[in-house]
Enzyme design. Structure first.
Site, mmCIF file in Angstrom:
data_model
loop_
_atom_site.group_PDB
_atom_site.id
_atom_site.type_symbol
_atom_site.label_atom_id
_atom_site.label_comp_id
_atom_site.label_asym_id
_atom_site.label_seq_id
_atom_site.Cartn_x
_atom_site.Cartn_y
_atom_site.Cartn_z
ATOM 1 N N GLU A 186 14.550 34.957 -31.665
ATOM 2 C CA GLU A 186 15.118 33.814 -30.310
ATOM 3 C C GLU A 186 16.282 32.742 -30.963
ATOM 4 O O GLU A 186 16.072 32.504 -31.984
ATOM 5 C CB GLU A 186 14.258 33.120 -30.061
ATOM 6 C CG GLU A 186 12.791 33.826 -28.973
ATOM 7 C CD GLU A 186 11.698 33.531 -28.479
ATOM 8 O OE1 GLU A 186 12.189 32.150 -28.850
ATOM 9 O OE2 GLU A 186 10.850 34.193 -27.908
ATOM 10 N N GLU A 212 14.433 31.125 -15.634
ATOM 11 C CA GLU A 212 13.372 32.021 -15.172
ATOM 12 C C GLU A 212 12.150 30.295 -14.103
ATOM 13 O O GLU A 212 12.399 30.016 -15.227
ATOM 14 C CB GLU A 212 11.966 32.442 -16.098
ATOM 15 C CG GLU A 212 12.992 33.770 -16.827
ATOM 16 C CD GLU A 212 12.448 33.751 -18.072
ATOM 17 O OE1 GLU A 212 10.913 34.047 -18.115
ATOM 18 O OE2 GLU A 212 12.771 33.982 -19.171
ATOM 19 N N LYS A 215 8.661 29.035 -15.238
ATOM 20 C CA LYS A 215 8.894 28.286 -16.550
ATOM 21 C C LYS A 215 8.308 26.796 -16.108
ATOM 22 O O LYS A 215 8.577 26.030 -15.283
ATOM 23 C CB LYS A 215 10.106 28.371 -17.632
ATOM 24 C CG LYS A 215 9.648 30.346 -17.872
ATOM 25 C CD LYS A 215 10.491 30.181 -18.751
ATOM 26 C CE LYS A 215 10.536 29.308 -20.543
ATOM 27 N NZ LYS A 215 9.821 30.654 -21.327
ATOM 28 N N GLU A 247 13.417 24.213 -20.268
ATOM 29 C CA GLU A 247 12.792 25.449 -20.216
ATOM 30 C C GLU A 247 13.418 26.263 -18.928
ATOM 31 O O GLU A 247 13.228 27.829 -19.471
ATOM 32 C CB GLU A 247 11.560 25.528 -20.145
ATOM 33 C CG GLU A 247 10.845 24.574 -21.502
ATOM 34 C CD GLU A 247 10.801 25.437 -22.832
ATOM 35 O OE1 GLU A 247 11.112 26.858 -22.451
ATOM 36 O OE2 GLU A 247 11.000 24.965 -23.695
#
Length: 352
Positions: free
Chosen positions: A274, A326, A329, A334
Site C-alpha cells: 500500500e 469508500e 470507512k 480514509e
C-alpha cells in the site's frame, strides 16, 4: 468485508519521523500527471462502501486502464468469481485478521480454509500471493502469523502451486528510521517479525510493506517539504553516508531494509502493498492535485527501475491504495484515498 485503514499502527511513528525530516522547502505543486500504466503497479480493491460498482464492472475498469495486479483484503467470492478467466490479472488475496487464531492452532483448519477459499478458483483465477494478516505485527495477534505462513507455504509447495505466502506489515515495526542506515526494529517486532522474515528468506518470498509518506507530512507540514514527500524534490534532502535521498518514500523503504539486515536478513525482497495520498479530508494538505502528484510520481519511480539508494537498480513493485473512495470507512481522509468515484467510475484525478 473488513478493509483495514491504511494508517493502522503507522501513526505511532509519525511525530518522531517528522522531527527528523525538518526541511522547509515548499516548491510548487504541479497539476495531474497522466501516466502510462506499468505492470509493476497494481491497485488495492477495497469493498467498504455501499455504492460500489459490481466486481465485473471493476474488472472491466482495470482492463481498460491496463492494471494487471490487484490486491483484495479477503477471499470475497463475488470478486473471485468475477476474475474467472482473466488470467492476465495477478491477484493477491488476504486472510481476515480474525481468522488467524483458528488457522494458527490447526493445520487441518489451514487446509480447510485453502480448500474453501482458494482451491475452487485455481483453474481460472491467477492467484499469485496469499497474505496472512494485515499489519498485525507488531501486536497481540502477531505471533499467529508465522505458523499460518509456514502451514500455507508447505501446502502450496505440496501442490506445486506458484503462489507465494507472506504477510503485510507497516512501518510501526521500526524503532528507528533516521538516518535510514540506523533503521532498527522495535523489541516486539524483533520477537514477532524477524522469525517471519527468516522463514521468508528460506522460502525466497517477499515481505509486503505499507509505506505512506503522506502521514509523516501531514503531521508536520511546516517543517517537511511537500516536494520531498511527493517525489518532487530536485535536490538532495537527506544525506546518509554515501547514500543521498530526494524523496521520503526511499528513505522509509531503505530504513526497513537496514533493519532487516541488522537482524541478519539480507535477501528478502520488499513489495509495496500500500501507498497513496488522499485527495480530500484534511484541507489544503489533501487535494486532487497533490494526490495526483504523489501517485503519478510513484508510478514514475516504479517505471524507472532505479530502485532506492540502498537497493539501486532493483525494480520496485507496488500497489496504490486504493481503487475507490469508500464511504463506509472512517470519516475524513480514509474515505478519500480512491482514484475513482464508485458511483460513475469517473477518476478523481487523471492517473491512468
Amino acid at each position: 468485508m473488513d478493509c483495514p485503514c491504511p494508517h493502522k499502527f503507522f501513526l505511532l511513528l509519525l511525530s518522531w519521523i517528522a522531527t527528523l525530516f525538518s526541511i522547509n522547502h515548499h516548491g510548487p505543486v504541479h497539476g495531474p500527471v497522466n501516466m502510462v500504466t506499468t505492470t509493476n503497479v497494481g491497485l488495492n480493491y477495497g469493498l467498504l462502501g455501499d455504492n460500489l460498482p459490481s466486481p465485473s464492472e471493476v474488472i472491466n475498469l482495470y482492463k481498460s486502464i491496463g492494471i494487471t495486479k490487484i490486491r483484495i483484503f479477503d477471499p470475497n467470492t463475488e470478486v473471485l468469481n468475477a476474475l474467472r478467466g482473466h488470467h492476465e490479472i495477478e491477484l493477491t488475496v488476504g486472510i481476515k485478521d480474525q481468522d488467524l487464531a483458528a488457522l494458527a492452532a490447526s493445520e487441518e483448519a489451514v487446509n480447510g480454509w485453502f480448500a474453501t477459499n482458494i482451491e475452487p478458483y485455481l483453474a481460472d483465477v491467477n492467484i499469485t500471493f496469499i497474505t496472512v494478516g494485515n499489519e498485525v505485527i507488531p501486536g497481540p495477534i502477531g505471533p499467529q502469523v508465522l505458523p499460518v505462513v509456514q502451514s500455507l507455504t508447505n501446502l502450496v509447495k505440496s501442490k506445486s502451486l506458484p503462489i507465494s505466502v507472506t504477510t503485510v506489515v507497516s512501518m510501526s515495526n521500526l524503532q528507528q528510521s533516521y538516518p535510514p542506515s540506523a533503521g532498527m526494529f522495535t523489541p516486539q517486532s524483533r520477537e514477532q517479525l524477524v522469525p517471519v522474515l527468516k522463514f521468508l528468506s528460506q522460502a525466497k518470498t517477499p515481505i509486503l510493506v505499507n509505506i505512506y509518506p503522506y502521514f509523516a507530512y501531514a503531521s508536520n507540514p511546516v517543517n517537511i517539504s511537500i516536494d520531498y514527500a511527493t517525489f518532487n524534490a530536485k535536490t538532495v534532502v537527506v544525506e546518509d553516508g554515501a547514500m543521498q535521498y530526494t524523496n521520503m518514500f526511499d528513505a522509509i523503504f531503505d530504513a526497513f531494509v537496514w533493519a532487516m539486515e541488522r537482524e541478519g536478513v539480507k535477501d528478502v525482497s520488499m513489495v509495496v502493498s500500500e501507498t497513496g495520498w488522499p485527495s480530500a479530508g484534511n484541507g489544503n494538505l489533501t487535494t486532487p492535485e497533490i494526490a495526483a502528484m504523489y501517485n503519478g510520481n510513484f508510478v514514475k519511480h516504479v517505471r524507472s527501475r532505479k530502485g532506492t539508494p540502498k537497493r539501486p537498480n532493483r525494480g520496485i513493485s507496488g500497489f496504490i491504495f486504493a481503487t475507490f473512495n469508500e464511504n463506509e470507512k472512517p470519516v475524513g481522509t480514509e474515505q478519500h484515498f480512491g482514484l475513482y468515484e464508485p458511483t460513475d467510475l469517473k477518476p478523481v484525478y487523471k492517473l491512468f
